[in-house]
Design an enzyme around this catalytic site. Structure first.
Site, short mmCIF file in Angstrom:
data_model
loop_
_atom_site.label_atom_id
_atom_site.label_comp_id
_atom_site.label_asym_id
_atom_site.label_seq_id
_atom_site.Cartn_x
_atom_site.Cartn_y
_atom_site.Cartn_z
CG HIS A 200 -4.48 -0.83 -2.33
ND1 HIS A 200 -5.15 -2.03 -2.20
CD2 HIS A 200 -3.16 -1.15 -2.35
CE1 HIS A 200 -4.29 -3.02 -2.14
NE2 HIS A 200 -3.07 -2.52 -2.22
CB CYS A 218 0.11 -2.08 -1.01
SG CYS A 218 0.64 -1.84 -2.71
#
Length: 243
Positions: A200, A218
């Site tokens: 992201h 992440c």
């Protein structure tokens, strides 16, 4: 006579005549749905899922009835969610830009693969490299999981895509009032695991991208790089993460 497979019911009608009605047993392993759906275009690591209308008693029999092919049969492994959902995962990437046929007994479905958007996250080099059709398109500086929150190693097909999403630390067991807590509006996100690992946009870690791993697991990219990846990747495209 098929007494093992039918029940005879006598019904009396207004005329006084008796009529015999044959009620067959439900078909074995009746398919309720197949995913990907007919006509859908997906990434080259997308699994095939067959959902059944009733619990399956003989899993080995059901697995033997499932065939996945392109120009030739494709090899894969099987897994189950309960007794009503069978998943076939390809041993290798599916052929790109190809129709994929799924057969389960007399049930047939067909979907198509995209050009093959393959991403490689190198956690040692702090890079996220994206290839399309076997050709490198973009090498992006990235940041991965910091010590104690390491990004998992392996190959993961993209499960979902979100133009915008809320990242809430409570979903991975971190209270909001913790020093590690967060509640952030994110953008251009692709889910890799149901445990909360995403690729992201992370403008807050741009200074570390390409140099250090600072996330909670992440893959952090700049807004520009994350937007490009979001626009090009498909659900089912693979992401390989390694050191």
């Amino acid at each position: 006579m098929f007494l093992a497979s039918v029940v005879i019911v006598l019904a009396t009608f207004g005329s006084g005549a008796a009529a015999a009605t044959l009620i067959g047993k439900p078909p074995v392993d009746t398919v309720a749905a197949i995913s990907p759906a007919v006509g859908q275009t997906v990434g080259i690591a997308h699994p095939v899922t067959v959902r059944f209308a009733a619990p399956v008693a003989d899993r080995a029999r059901a697995e033997s009835k499932l065939g996945v092919s392109s120009t030739q049969p494709l090899a894969g492994t099987y897994s189950w969610v309960g007794d009503t959902e069978l998943t076939w995962t390809p041993d290798e990437f599916l052929p790109a830009r190809s129709p994929i046929t799924v057969r389960f007994g007399d049930t047939r479905s067909e979907f198509t693969t995209n050009a093959g958007v393959v991403a490689e996250g190198d956690m040692s080099a702090h890079t996220f490299t994206v290839s399309i059709g076997g050709k490198v398109q973009w090498v992006m500086p990235a940041s991965f999981g910091k010590p104690g929150w390491e990004t998992p190693v392996g190959t993961y097909p993209v499960l979902e895509k979100f133009r915008s999403v809320v990242f809430d630390s409570r979903t991975i067991g971190i209270p909001l009032n913790s020093a590690e807590g967060y509640y952030i509006n994110g953008e251009y996100a692709e889910r890799l695991t149901w445990g909360g690992v995403f690729v992201h946009s992370a403008p807050w870690s741009v200074d570390s991208q390409g140099y250090a791993n600072v996330s909670h697991g992440c893959v952090n990219l700049s807004a520009e790089d994350a937007a490009w990846y979001y626009q090009n990747v498909g659900v089912g495209d693979p992401v390989t993460l390694h050191w």
